[in-house]
Design a protein around this motif. Structure first.
Motif, PDB file in Angstrom:
ATOM      1  N   CYS A 117       0.743  -1.300   0.112  1.00 53.36           N
ATOM      2  CA  CYS A 117      -0.285  -0.050   0.151  1.00 53.36           C
ATOM      3  C   CYS A 117       1.136   0.796   0.202  1.00 53.36           C
ATOM      4  N   VAL A 118       0.590   1.984  -0.087  1.00 52.45           N
ATOM      5  CA  VAL A 118       1.224   3.668  -0.241  1.00 52.45           C
ATOM      6  C   VAL A 118       0.140   4.642   1.483  1.00 52.45           C
ATOM      7  N   ILE A 119       1.274   5.246   2.096  1.00 54.62           N
ATOM      8  CA  ILE A 119       1.028   5.646   3.358  1.00 54.62           C
ATOM      9  C   ILE A 119       1.579   6.906   2.796  1.00 54.62           C
ATOM     10  N   GLU A 120       0.582   8.387   2.723  1.00 55.48           N
ATOM     11  CA  GLU A 120       0.660   9.146   2.836  1.00 55.48           C
ATOM     12  C   GLU A 120       0.762  10.363   4.255  1.00 55.48           C
ATOM     13  N   ALA A 121       2.200  11.354   3.978  1.00 54.32           N
ATOM     14  CA  ALA A 121       2.590  11.444   5.406  1.00 54.32           C
ATOM     15  C   ALA A 121       2.983  13.060   4.899  1.00 54.32           C
ATOM     16  N   MET A 122       2.180  14.248   4.596  1.00 53.01           N
ATOM     17  CA  MET A 122       2.916  15.277   5.092  1.00 53.01           C
ATOM     18  C   MET A 122       3.417  16.366   2.953  1.00 53.01           C
ATOM     19  N   LYS A 123       2.367  15.406   2.615  1.00 53.43           N
ATOM     20  CA  LYS A 123       2.318  15.486   1.411  1.00 53.43           C
ATOM     21  C   LYS A 123       3.360  14.479   0.256  1.00 53.43           C
ATOM     22  N   LEU A 124       3.933  13.016   0.992  1.00 54.31           N
ATOM     23  CA  LEU A 124       5.310  12.567   0.942  1.00 54.31           C
ATOM     24  C   LEU A 124       4.545  11.360   0.852  1.00 54.31           C
ATOM     25  N   PHE A 125       4.297  10.593  -0.695  1.00 51.64           N
ATOM     26  CA  PHE A 125       3.400   9.165  -0.427  1.00 51.64           C
ATOM     27  C   PHE A 125       4.639   8.437  -0.539  1.00 51.64           C
ATOM     28  N   ASN A 126       3.999   7.389   0.711  1.00 50.63           N
ATOM     29  CA  ASN A 126       5.003   5.986   1.167  1.00 50.63           C
ATOM     30  C   ASN A 126       4.903   5.014   0.899  1.00 50.63           C
ATOM     31  N   ASP A 127       5.564   4.305  -0.043  1.00 50.72           N
ATOM     32  CA  ASP A 127       5.569   2.917  -0.311  1.00 50.72           C
ATOM     33  C   ASP A 127       5.276   2.030   1.095  1.00 50.72           C
ATOM     34  N   ILE A 128       4.923   1.166   1.262  1.00 53.44           N
ATOM     35  CA  ILE A 128       4.594   0.336   2.743  1.00 53.44           C
ATOM     36  C   ILE A 128       4.734  -1.579   2.075  1.00 53.44           C
ATOM     37  N   GLU A 129       6.642  -1.740   2.631  1.00 51.32           N
ATOM     38  CA  GLU A 129       7.387  -2.978   1.322  1.00 51.32           C
ATOM     39  C   GLU A 129       6.406  -4.201   2.170  1.00 51.32           C
ATOM     40  N   SER A 130       6.691  -5.157   2.085  1.00 49.61           N
ATOM     41  CA  SER A 130       5.529  -6.401   3.151  1.00 49.61           C
ATOM     42  C   SER A 130       7.389  -7.071   3.523  1.00 49.61           C
ATOM     43  N   GLU A 131       7.405  -7.192   4.840  1.00 47.50           N
ATOM     44  CA  GLU A 131       8.637  -7.609   5.415  1.00 47.50           C
ATOM     45  C   GLU A 131       8.467  -8.798   5.620  1.00 47.50           C
ATOM     46  N   VAL A 132       7.559 -10.208   5.302  1.00 51.28           N
ATOM     47  CA  VAL A 132       6.951 -11.093   4.949  1.00 51.28           C
ATOM     48  C   VAL A 132       6.941 -11.573   4.366  1.00 51.28           C
ATOM     49  N   SER A 133       6.538 -13.413   3.124  1.00 54.31           N
ATOM     50  CA  SER A 133       5.975 -13.674   2.364  1.00 54.31           C
ATOM     51  C   SER A 133       4.713 -14.562   2.830  1.00 54.31           C
ATOM     52  N   GLY A 134       4.234 -14.010   2.070  1.00 53.84           N
ATOM     53  CA  GLY A 134       2.658 -14.944   2.343  1.00 53.84           C
ATOM     54  C   GLY A 134       1.691 -14.928   1.831  1.00 53.84           C
ATOM     55  N   LYS A 135       0.263 -15.361   2.360  1.00 56.23           N
ATOM     56  CA  LYS A 135      -0.982 -14.387   1.734  1.00 56.23           C
ATOM     57  C   LYS A 135      -1.851 -13.711   2.429  1.00 56.23           C
ATOM     58  N   ILE A 136      -2.577 -12.641   1.971  1.00 55.81           N
ATOM     59  CA  ILE A 136      -2.916 -11.559   2.464  1.00 55.81           C
ATOM     60  C   ILE A 136      -4.285 -11.998   2.823  1.00 55.81           C
TER      61      ILE A 136
END
Length: 159
Positions: A117-136
């Protein structure tokens, strides 16, 4: 000031590296200390406690164990899941842009390093990457919703 604000303040102070922070309002006085003279780590938590509480009485007789309910089975299955939490405060977006598909859906297989996903904080878009492998297994936040630091975002089955 409610308990969530206090917890957020404690986490912020712990990450900032400050050794002591004092906050005083008309309603509450808080002192948070991190690190001690011995080099250990100490944090002071301040919680508001309800004034009227029912007394706690010990059980008179042992309770026989009941058969497992579906809710207990689901809780046991959830204990095997990994929770991916928000590393920052901001606005949660499931898509890179409104006209693009979502990064992941329930049932998607992910690998370590995949953007979830992406989290916007103070007009900056931060990619949130997975730290694990698996199934959502579950997506716990709606698109375009505000999220707090350490708020659960996804449940992942690592198996």
């Amino acid at each position: 000031m409610d308990i969530k604000e206090i917890q957020s303040l404690i986490k912020f102070v712990a990450k900032s590296g400050a050794t002591e922070v004092k906050l005083e309002t008309d309603e509450i006085k808080i002192t948070i200390r991190t690190g001690s003279a011995t080099g250990g780590h100490e944090t002071t938590y301040v919680q508001q406690v309800p004034m009227a509480q029912a007394p706690i009485t010990p059980a008179a007789a042992p309770v026989a164990s009941a058969p497992e309910t579906p809710a207990q089975k689901e809780a046991e299955a959830d204990s095997k899941l990994i929770t991916i939490k928000s590393p920052i405060i901001g606005t949660f977006y499931r898509k890179p842009s409104p006209d693009k598909p979502a990064f992941v859906e329930v049932g998607s297989t992910i690998a370590k390093g995949d953007v979830l996903c992406v989290i916007e904080a103070m007009k900056l878009f931060n990619d949130i990457e997975s730290e694990v492998s698996g199934k959502i297994v579950k997506i716990l936040v709606d698109d375009s919703s505000p999220v707090e630091f350490d708020q659960p975002l996804f449940m992942v089955d690592p198996s």
